[in-house]
Design a protein around this motif. Structure first.
Motif, short mmCIF file in Angstrom:
data_model
loop_
_atom_site.label_atom_id
_atom_site.label_comp_id
_atom_site.label_asym_id
_atom_site.label_seq_id
_atom_site.Cartn_x
_atom_site.Cartn_y
_atom_site.Cartn_z
N UNK A 89 113.52 16.99 99.82
CA UNK A 89 113.31 18.41 99.53
C UNK A 89 111.87 18.67 99.10
N UNK A 90 111.33 17.77 98.27
CA UNK A 90 109.96 17.92 97.78
C UNK A 90 108.92 17.72 98.88
N UNK A 91 109.37 17.19 100.01
CA UNK A 91 108.46 17.00 101.15
C UNK A 91 108.81 17.91 102.31
N UNK A 92 109.47 19.02 101.97
CA UNK A 92 109.71 20.08 102.94
C UNK A 92 110.96 19.99 103.77
N UNK A 93 111.81 18.98 103.52
CA UNK A 93 113.05 18.84 104.29
C UNK A 93 114.19 19.51 103.52
N UNK A 94 114.57 20.68 103.93
CA UNK A 94 115.70 21.36 103.30
C UNK A 94 116.99 20.68 103.72
N UNK A 95 117.89 20.51 102.77
CA UNK A 95 119.12 19.77 103.07
C UNK A 95 120.37 20.62 102.88
N UNK A 96 121.47 20.13 103.44
CA UNK A 96 122.76 20.80 103.31
C UNK A 96 123.83 19.73 103.19
N UNK A 97 124.93 20.09 102.54
CA UNK A 97 126.04 19.14 102.41
C UNK A 97 127.19 19.59 103.29
N UNK A 98 127.73 18.65 104.06
CA UNK A 98 128.88 18.92 104.91
C UNK A 98 130.09 18.19 104.36
N UNK A 99 131.17 18.15 105.12
CA UNK A 99 132.40 17.54 104.64
C UNK A 99 132.19 16.08 104.25
N UNK A 100 133.02 15.64 103.31
CA UNK A 100 132.98 14.26 102.81
C UNK A 100 131.64 13.88 102.20
N UNK A 101 130.98 14.87 101.58
CA UNK A 101 129.73 14.65 100.82
C UNK A 101 128.55 14.20 101.67
N UNK A 102 128.62 14.41 102.96
CA UNK A 102 127.53 13.98 103.84
C UNK A 102 126.37 14.98 103.76
N UNK A 103 125.16 14.46 103.61
CA UNK A 103 123.97 15.30 103.49
C UNK A 103 123.12 15.17 104.75
N UNK A 108 119.08 19.91 111.23
CA UNK A 108 119.84 18.97 112.05
C UNK A 108 118.93 18.13 112.95
N UNK A 109 117.71 17.90 112.50
CA UNK A 109 116.74 17.15 113.28
C UNK A 109 116.27 15.91 112.53
N UNK A 110 116.60 14.72 113.07
CA UNK A 110 116.14 13.48 112.44
C UNK A 110 114.62 13.39 112.46
N UNK A 111 114.01 14.04 113.45
CA UNK A 111 112.55 14.02 113.55
C UNK A 111 111.87 14.61 112.33
N UNK A 112 112.51 15.59 111.70
CA UNK A 112 111.94 16.20 110.49
C UNK A 112 111.94 15.20 109.34
N UNK A 113 112.98 14.39 109.26
CA UNK A 113 113.06 13.35 108.22
C UNK A 113 111.98 12.31 108.45
N UNK A 114 111.83 11.87 109.69
CA UNK A 114 110.80 10.87 110.00
C UNK A 114 109.40 11.41 109.72
N UNK A 115 109.16 12.67 110.03
CA UNK A 115 107.85 13.27 109.76
C UNK A 115 107.55 13.27 108.27
N UNK A 116 108.57 13.57 107.47
CA UNK A 116 108.37 13.56 106.02
C UNK A 116 108.04 12.16 105.52
N UNK A 117 108.72 11.16 106.07
CA UNK A 117 108.48 9.78 105.66
C UNK A 117 107.10 9.28 106.08
N UNK A 118 106.73 9.54 107.32
CA UNK A 118 105.43 9.09 107.80
C UNK A 118 104.32 9.82 107.05
N UNK A 119 104.56 11.09 106.72
CA UNK A 119 103.58 11.83 105.92
C UNK A 119 103.42 11.21 104.54
N UNK A 120 104.53 10.78 103.96
CA UNK A 120 104.53 10.12 102.65
C UNK A 120 103.74 8.81 102.70
#
Length: 411
Positions: A89-103, A108-120
């Motif tokens: 969240x602090x690196x711009x990836x807004x999150x949501x929780x779905x059934x069974x506590x899955x975040x 819905x783009x894994x690429x956004x997560x990877x971009x945040x990590x590579x930026x870090x």
């Protein structure tokens, strides 16, 4: 140049470890065999990237990993689901929780997560070497002295982190190289096997059900008349067996060689007991002039009906109101206990993760440091850790990577 920390593997745990080491001021290098980082991460969660499972109690979370849970408690307590969500969240990836506590990321783009990590990683000042294949790791007096790439380049560091993953999805570069390195160093490797993988069954009629899914089915594993495990959730029929979260989770418990008589049992109506289902069928059949198959089509997938006809011997073109009580009960029992013989498991190319790996007894759970090689730390799937679907395994990668990155600097 001598680095403070050298990280091998640019996946989830490696990126987290390298970023954390660099963030603390360590001169860090990240070595990745592929030409780009996070190739497998882009595939997780059906390309949506199930970041974590938001269970706040670390002990409850750890229990989902079975015997490996005790090892993980320290890491999960220090960098658990809350910390993971805050991190992204602090690196711009807004999150949501779905059934069974899955975040998941809202996008819905894994690429956004990877971009945040590579930026870090880049912001932390980490030197990134892609297309860099490790040819050898040189050990001297119980320590790693250097890494030699196949290109001939030598990399020296004070401390090293291996975070290369397992053997699942080999097309992404997950070839299990680290098992060979670690074994050469004197480590014990628990035999790797595909995990969270489709289950192959013996029945030929399964081909007729390919692509059919059931959102809430109860699936259980049986051996010699005894139930040994159960899971509930989505199931998906494949051309050779079963996939979907419920089947994948049970696959972790199937041992090789496959024992004779091992069976799967599907309950298509877990919310009803056999008497309630029988009453439901009676109400549907009684007083109607429709055929049996048309009556059943309202409560079960139509593609399942020919298989039920084959297994029960009932004529699905006969009138539903003519079905006897005995025939109705037979149908009900089959819908509550649909048996399939287990033949095997699909291979690494269809496995979400790898079970087995580095024996956890040889790793300090508070630092991820090897108890055999004094300047080596290990993180992620290369460890003998295999959790269920639903974000658990990525959480383990984030947690162990974070701890390894911190400890390698303090060391």
């Amino acid at each position: 140049m001598i680095y403070d920390v050298a990280v091998i593997g640019g996946g989830a745990s490696g990126l987290m470890a390298a970023g954390r080491a660099g963030e603390q001021g360590a001169k860090t290098v990240l070595i990745e065999k592929n030409n780009s980082l996070g190739v497998k991460l882009l595939m997780t969660g059906g390309t949506r990237c199930n970041l974590t499972n938001y269970l706040e109690d670390s002990k409850v979370l750890a229990a989902n990993f079975g015997l490996a849970g005790r090892f993980l408690i320290s890491a999960l307590t220090r960098f658990g689901p809350r910390e993971v969500v805050d991190f992204f969240e602090n690196r711009g990836v807004k999150t949501k929780m779905e059934d069974n506590n899955r975040v998941f990321p809202v996008s819905d783009q894994a690429g956004e997560v990877l971009s945040a990590l590579t930026g870090y990683v880049k912001k932390s000042g980490v030197s990134i070497k892609t297309g860099a294949i490790v040819g050898d790791i040189i050990i001297d007096s119980g320590r790693i002295s250097e890494i030699i790439l196949t290109s001939g380049v030598k990399i020296k560091a004070t401390n090293y982190i291996i975070a290369t993953g397992g053997q699942s999805y080999p097309k992404t570069g997950s070839s299990g190289d680290a098992y060979r390195w670690l074994k050469k160093m004197g480590h014990k490797i628990i035999a790797p096997t595909p995990a969270l993988v489709p289950i192959i069954v013996r029945e030929d009629f399964i081909k007729e059900l390919e692509g059919l899914s059931r959102e809430e089915a109860a699936l259980s594993l049986w051996q010699d008349g005894k139930k040994i495990a159960a899971n509930q959730g989505n199931i998906l029929f494949t051309s050779s067996g079963l996939s979907g979260p419920a089947a994948l989770n049970l696959s972790r418990l199937i041992e090789f060689p496959i024992k004779k008589g091992l069976q799967l049992a599907i309950d298509f109506f877990p919310e009803l007991n056999i008497n309630s289902l029988d009453e439901k069928l009676r109400e549907i059949f009684i007083g109607t002039n429709r055929t049996l198959k048309n009556s059943l089509a309202g409560i079960i997938p139509s593609r399942l009906i020919p298989v039920l006809e084959f297994l029960t011997g009932l004529d699905m073109d006969s009138k539903a109101h003519l079905v006897t009580k005995v025939e109705r009960r037979k149908l009900g029992y089959l819908l509550k206990d649909f048996r399939l013989g287990v033949k095997g498991l699909a291979g690494y190319d269809r496995a979400v993760i790898t079970a087995g790996g580095l024996d956890l007894k040889e790793v300090d759970p508070k630092t991820m440091r090897s108890k055999i090689i004094s300047n080596l730390f290990i993180a992620g799937e290369v460890l003998d850790i295999a959790g269920p679907t639903g974000g658990f395994n990525l959480q383990a990668s984030w947690s162990t990577g974070r701890v390894a990155g911190e400890a390698a600097v303090k060391r």
